[in-house]
Design a protein around this motif. Structure first.
Motif, short mmCIF file in Angstrom:
data_model
loop_
_atom_site.label_atom_id
_atom_site.label_comp_id
_atom_site.label_asym_id
_atom_site.label_seq_id
_atom_site.Cartn_x
_atom_site.Cartn_y
_atom_site.Cartn_z
N MET A 100 0.84 -1.19 0.00
CA MET A 100 0.00 0.00 0.00
C MET A 100 0.88 1.25 0.00
N ILE A 101 1.96 1.23 0.75
CA ILE A 101 2.88 2.38 0.78
C ILE A 101 3.46 2.62 -0.62
N VAL A 102 3.89 1.56 -1.27
CA VAL A 102 4.46 1.68 -2.61
C VAL A 102 3.41 2.27 -3.57
N LEU A 103 2.20 1.74 -3.53
CA LEU A 103 1.14 2.24 -4.42
C LEU A 103 0.79 3.69 -4.11
N LEU A 104 0.66 4.03 -2.83
CA LEU A 104 0.33 5.41 -2.46
C LEU A 104 1.43 6.37 -2.90
N LEU A 105 2.67 6.04 -2.63
CA LEU A 105 3.76 6.92 -3.03
C LEU A 105 3.80 7.08 -4.55
N PHE A 106 3.62 5.98 -5.27
CA PHE A 106 3.66 6.02 -6.72
C PHE A 106 2.53 6.90 -7.27
#
Length: 189
Positions: A100-106
């Motif tokens: 989720m962190i990766v998707l949110l940052l992206f």
């Protein structure tokens, strides 16, 4: 059984998290009628995302990407275990939270970059002013809105995940993101 508290979410991560929440929602709900607020909230969100990417390499153990990034298969198995109420508890980010962190940052980065293009094309302002043609302004505006709306969907899923995880492991994850501490009684962490 006594629980020892351990600092998991350091001050930079907590300030980043809550500042990003504020900046994203100001930008999301301001748009055309409050363009100045929208632009500055967008700049703030973009700067916060860049900070978090850097902090993911130099921050404390639990902030570092190397501590929590995993394969999508691992995250999928973790999600299945959560739904069965038998997921392992993590002190830091669990595998689903990591993705989720990766998707949110992206998507926050895509939202910011597409917003910069729209601002340059529509208003002739911002760091890309004079470098962007108005020819594809409508396309960029649609891309910007898609990214912002998809990010909002991710935020909703993130909050639901935090609530589910808090229930499954009987700990208040929202409160731990305020003060930074969690109980240290975790297996194999």
């Amino acid at each position: 059984m006594s629980h020892q508290k351990i600092l998991v979410w350091d001050l930079p991560v907590r300030v980043f998290h809550w500042s990003l929440v504020l900046a994203f929602f100001i930008a999301y709900f301001s748009e055309d009628d409050f363009l100045t607020a929208h632009v500055w909230a967008g700049y703030t969100a973009g700067g916060l995302v860049l900070f978090r990417i850097i902090w993911g390499f130099i921050g404390n153990r639990y902030a570092r990407f190397a501590d929590f990034l995993c394969s999508p298969v691992t995250a999928w198995h973790y999600l299945k275990d959560v739904m069965a109420f038998k997921a392992r508890r993590y002190l830091g980010h669990n595998p689903a939270g990591a993705w989720m962190i990766v998707l949110l940052l992206f998507f926050l980065l895509l939202t910011t970059l597409s917003g910069l293009v729209v601002y340059a094309a529509d208003q002739g302002s911002g760091p890309l002013a004079g470098m962007v043609s108005q020819k594809y302004e409508d396309w960029w505006e649609e891309a910007h809105e898609f990214c912002a709306n998809f990010t909002l969907l991710l935020v909703v899923l993130h909050v639901l995940g935090v609530l589910l995880e808090s229930f499954v492991h009987r700990e208040n994850l929202v409160r731990s993101m305020w003060h930074g501490y969690k109980n240290s009684d975790v297996e194999n962490d």
